[in-house]
Design a protein around this motif. Structure first.
Motif, PDB file in Angstrom:
ATOM      1  N   PHE A 581      17.106  -8.461   8.294  1.00 47.13           N
ATOM      2  CA  PHE A 581      16.737  -7.374   9.383  1.00 47.13           C
ATOM      3  C   PHE A 581      15.255  -7.538   9.325  1.00 47.13           C
ATOM      4  O   PHE A 581      14.599  -6.167   9.244  1.00 47.13           O
ATOM      5  CB  PHE A 581      17.424  -5.910   9.101  1.00 47.13           C
ATOM      6  N   PRO A 582      14.553  -8.437   9.669  1.00 47.57           N
ATOM      7  CA  PRO A 582      13.169  -8.566   9.679  1.00 47.57           C
ATOM      8  C   PRO A 582      12.576  -7.674  10.759  1.00 47.57           C
ATOM      9  O   PRO A 582      11.191  -7.583  10.553  1.00 47.57           O
ATOM     10  CB  PRO A 582      12.725  -9.907  10.050  1.00 47.57           C
ATOM     11  N   SER A 583      13.020  -6.968  11.720  1.00 51.31           N
ATOM     12  CA  SER A 583      12.483  -5.909  12.519  1.00 51.31           C
ATOM     13  C   SER A 583      12.323  -4.454  11.945  1.00 51.31           C
ATOM     14  O   SER A 583      11.898  -3.823  12.679  1.00 51.31           O
ATOM     15  CB  SER A 583      13.026  -5.677  13.960  1.00 51.31           C
ATOM     16  N   THR A 584      12.978  -4.384  10.664  1.00 49.95           N
ATOM     17  CA  THR A 584      12.895  -2.960  10.227  1.00 49.95           C
ATOM     18  C   THR A 584      11.846  -2.926   9.257  1.00 49.95           C
ATOM     19  O   THR A 584      10.972  -3.959   8.967  1.00 49.95           O
ATOM     20  CB  THR A 584      14.351  -2.946   9.199  1.00 49.95           C
ATOM     21  N   VAL A 585      11.422  -1.738   8.848  1.00 49.86           N
ATOM     22  CA  VAL A 585      10.214  -1.384   8.173  1.00 49.86           C
ATOM     23  C   VAL A 585      10.684  -1.257   6.717  1.00 49.86           C
ATOM     24  O   VAL A 585      11.584  -0.323   6.393  1.00 49.86           O
ATOM     25  CB  VAL A 585       9.433  -0.119   8.366  1.00 49.86           C
ATOM     26  N   MET A 586      10.011  -1.899   5.664  1.00 51.53           N
ATOM     27  CA  MET A 586      10.489  -1.710   4.357  1.00 51.53           C
ATOM     28  C   MET A 586       9.806  -0.756   3.771  1.00 51.53           C
ATOM     29  O   MET A 586       8.391  -0.614   3.828  1.00 51.53           O
ATOM     30  CB  MET A 586      10.278  -2.950   3.557  1.00 51.53           C
ATOM     31  N   ALA A 627       3.339   1.804   7.834  1.00 46.07           N
ATOM     32  CA  ALA A 627       3.458   0.443   7.965  1.00 46.07           C
ATOM     33  C   ALA A 627       4.593  -0.209   7.274  1.00 46.07           C
ATOM     34  O   ALA A 627       5.209   0.285   6.246  1.00 46.07           O
ATOM     35  CB  ALA A 627       2.224  -0.189   7.376  1.00 46.07           C
ATOM     36  N   ASP A 628       5.082  -1.438   7.503  1.00 44.67           N
ATOM     37  CA  ASP A 628       5.955  -2.351   6.770  1.00 44.67           C
ATOM     38  C   ASP A 628       5.406  -2.368   5.308  1.00 44.67           C
ATOM     39  O   ASP A 628       4.108  -2.750   5.119  1.00 44.67           O
ATOM     40  CB  ASP A 628       6.298  -3.638   7.488  1.00 44.67           C
ATOM     41  N   GLY A 629       6.321  -2.238   4.467  1.00 45.42           N
ATOM     42  CA  GLY A 629       5.782  -2.302   3.133  1.00 45.42           C
ATOM     43  C   GLY A 629       5.376  -1.016   2.503  1.00 45.42           C
ATOM     44  O   GLY A 629       4.682  -1.059   1.235  1.00 45.42           O
ATOM     45  N   THR A 630       5.616   0.165   3.031  1.00 41.31           N
ATOM     46  CA  THR A 630       4.909   1.285   2.406  1.00 41.31           C
ATOM     47  C   THR A 630       5.623   1.712   1.097  1.00 41.31           C
ATOM     48  O   THR A 630       6.817   1.543   1.040  1.00 41.31           O
ATOM     49  CB  THR A 630       5.301   2.245   3.361  1.00 41.31           C
ATOM     50  N   VAL A 631       5.103   2.130   0.177  1.00 33.76           N
ATOM     51  CA  VAL A 631       5.412   2.295  -1.120  1.00 33.76           C
ATOM     52  C   VAL A 631       5.128   3.967  -1.470  1.00 33.76           C
ATOM     53  O   VAL A 631       4.023   4.482  -1.207  1.00 33.76           O
ATOM     54  CB  VAL A 631       4.827   1.701  -2.238  1.00 33.76           C
TER      55      VAL A 631
END
Length: 643
Positions: A581-586, A627-631
């Motif tokens: 699901f590459p349009s999702t934000v991780m 942002a995508d990849g937020t921890v």
């Protein structure tokens, strides 16, 4: 900006996703810029008057041509015009429509009086058993519930939720954590998927388990002389593994041929043709039932929120019915690849990593502060604890908590309170063989837990509320059958149907377990191999798999969340879900629980869980504001704050 222009702005964002699917960081940045620009423009024009909005200009599926769809859109259009319009949502139908205009040949409420603002009621969907158009399938019953928004019609639409398992039911508590504003503006859907809860037919039969007897009170309990499952089998002993596999074979044969379980269903055309329910009660059918319910209630789209196995249902729904999904949230993901060996291997690796990390934490603490971690040989401690715990588990004295969950419990105790003496006391009790002291340390005064039972309502036929494992109308044995006592019937039935790669050879299975033992010893507990046996054993000897398609949708916007040290669903599975699901934000939590909403205090309040706040904001606005990849870290003092 007029309504069509606002919706076009939203569509342009989706188009941008499609053009930039391989450059998601850029796509997300531009996407947020466009969304903020659109919202700013709307905010500058002021509020629009009510009853001045046009209906949506086109249908996205043939079903929207039906009467229920038209009525739904007509009634929702009358309620538009509030501040909520400035975000991107698909409003729900009016309560009048939901109460009186649903086609009752598709779905009917048990208690329509609870179809009101803030109310909650349930009913039965009556789908055909299968989906092939030319087959004379019989109909079954699937129990769906809805908690109605306080503000009606629900301006943000419908939020379908599933808490995992397989085995969670319509009491799924996700809605407690989504924030007050979302609770006021979403109609929240929960359900008992096929074979579970109040749905009919049911998996909950003694023929579908093994090694259980009734105690003097008539309650099902384990028979220690006969009961052996993945947690009590010895993964280093070939004979013990074979005994476990034999139990799996006998259980499956007994369940599949059960004549009193309502599994054999007759065709409706008067022929002698029959259908077996265990061919039509997996993940794919749960997904199809969600779509049938969406159609029945006249919803244009559903927002979906799954935790654990619930992510597989929601991801499969977004894959099979991409035009039916609004917002998408997958928290603590199950692998999107329905291969049972892959599942078993990755979850075993995850268990080993978590044990190694605890050892590393203990060692590192002592390097920088001698004596902080007082356990000299953590491997010896964990081995002794594993042996004792499995003995207590078999005897029914551990509240049906497996060693894997116990280990996570210990990590959380040490992490939350930063008190390593807790771990030392547990190790000393285990190494001395003092089971009573161990139980007292973990659960308070040591008394063997009594098997729980439920209360039967005065009039079961009138009960219209959500189902829990302890409250399933008309099935007193449900909790014992469907949980650990019954060897986890739901997982076996659903994963046996829904996953490929099932094992049909004792020798192959044993070699796989031995390989896991060699690669992932788990601090000499061999718990990783037990976890492998548990998951792969679910589909062992399953006669007729009907695997779901690998999940994935490159255009679905939303959130995929993972917990870095999750004990049940490896963080790797969240990464896999984000890939498909590459349009999702991780979004990543650095905590150790299973699911973001698990980080709570004694009163159930979320403690500093920034990740959950991100999800709640997304549900409220339709925009992922990170942002995508937020921890996300945790405000709880943690054992992982090593240095």
């Amino acid at each position: 900006m007029q309504e069509p222009q606002k919706r076009e702005a939203g569509r342009s964002v989706v188009l941008l996703d499609r053009l930039c699917v391989n450059s998601m960081k850029l796509a997300n940045a531009i996407k947020l810029a466009l969304l903020f620009a659109a919202i700013a423009e709307v905010a500058g024009t002021g509020k629009k008057k009510k009853n001045n909005k046009k209906k949506r200009s086109e249908s996205e599926s043939e079903s929207k041509k039906k009467k229920s769809e038209s009525e739904s859109k007509k009634k929702t259009s009358e309620s538009e015009g509030s501040d909520e319009e400035y975000t991107f949502h698909y409003p729900a139908a009016s309560l009048e429509f939901l109460k009186n205009d649903i086609d009752e040949s598709l779905f009917s409420w048990i208690n329509k009086d609870e179809v009101k603002p803030g109310g909650q009621t349930c009913g039965f969907l009556t789908p055909r058993l299968g989906s092939l158009l030319d087959e004379p399938y019989p109909t079954i019953e699937v129990y769906f519930c809805m908690r109605f928004a306080e503000n009606q019609p629900a301006s943000k639409g419908y939020l379908a939720t599933h808490c995992g398992g397989p085995g969670s039911l319509s009491d799924c508590p996700i809605y407690y954590e989504i924030g007050e504003e979302n609770l006021k503006n979403y109609n929240i859907i929960t359900f008992d998927q096929r074979g579970m809860g109040r749905s009919w037919p049911s998996f909950a039969h003694e023929e579908c388990t093994y090694g259980v007897v009734r105690n003097q009170d008539g309650i099902l309990v384990r028979d220690p002389a006969k009961y052996i499952d993945a947690w009590t089998a010895d993964p280093t002993d070939e004979d013990s593994i074979r005994e476990y596999l034999l139990n799996q074979k006998l259980r499956l044969a007994s369940c599949w041929t059960c004549e009193s379980c309502d599994f054999m269903l007759n065709a409706v055309d008067g022929s002698n043709k029959t259908y077996h329910f265990l061919d039509y009660s997996g993940t794919q059918q749960a997904v199809e039932d969600m779509e049938r319910f969406r159609y029945a209630i006249g919803a244009e789209k559903l927002s979906v929120y799954g935790i654990s196995y619930g992510t597989q249902i929601m991801a499969s729904y977004a894959t099979a019915f991409p035009g039916s999904v609004d917002k998408f949230i997958a928290d603590s993901n199950v692998t999107p690849l329905p291969d049972i060996i892959h599942m078993g291997e990755t979850v075993a690796r995850n268990a080993n990593m978590r044990m190694d990390y605890l050892l590393y934490t203990c060692t590192a603490r002592n390097v920088f502060d001698t004596g902080t971690c007082p356990v000299d040989d953590l491997g010896q401690c964990m081995n002794a604890l594993s042996v004792m715990w499995n003995e207590l588990y078999t005897a029914g004295q551990t509240f049906d908590i497996s060693f894997s969950i116990l280990f996570s419990f210990l990590m959380q105790l040490v992490g939350e309170y930063d008190d390593w003496n807790v771990l030392l006391d547990v190790c000393l009790a285990a190494e001395s063989g003092n089971g009573r002291a161990l139980l007292e340390l973990l659960f308070g005064p040591a008394t063997a837990p009594e098997p729980e039972s439920r209360v039967i309502p005065d009039d079961p036929g009138e009960y219209a509320g959500p189902t829990s494992e302890l409250f399933v109308v008309d099935n007193f044995d449900y909790f014992q059958l469907m949980g650990p006592t019954g060897a986890y019937i739901p997982q076996s039935m659903v994963f046996g149907q829904s996953f490929s790669g099932g094992v049909y050879s004792d020798e192959f299975f044993i070699k796989q377990v031995q390989s896991i033992n060699d690669e992932y010893p788990g601090l000499r507990t061999y718990d990783p191999s037990r976890i492998f046996m548990y998951w792969t054993g679910m589909s062992f000897y399953w006669p007729n798999a009907r695997p779901i398609s690998p999940a994935g949708n490159p255009f679905q916007y939303g959130i995929v969340a993972g917990v870095l040290y999750d004990y049940a669903t490896p963080y790797l599975w969240a990464q896999e879900m984000n890939q498909v699901f590459p349009s999702t934000v991780m979004v990543t939590s650095q905590w150790i629980t299973h699911g973001l909403i698990s980080v709570q205090d004694d009163e159930g309040r979320i403690l500093g869980n920034l990740c959950q706040e991100i999800i709640n904001s997304y549900l409220e606005t339709g925009i992922v504001l990170v942002a995508d990849g937020t921890v996300c870290g945790s405000d709880i003092p943690s054992a992982f704050d090593i240095f």
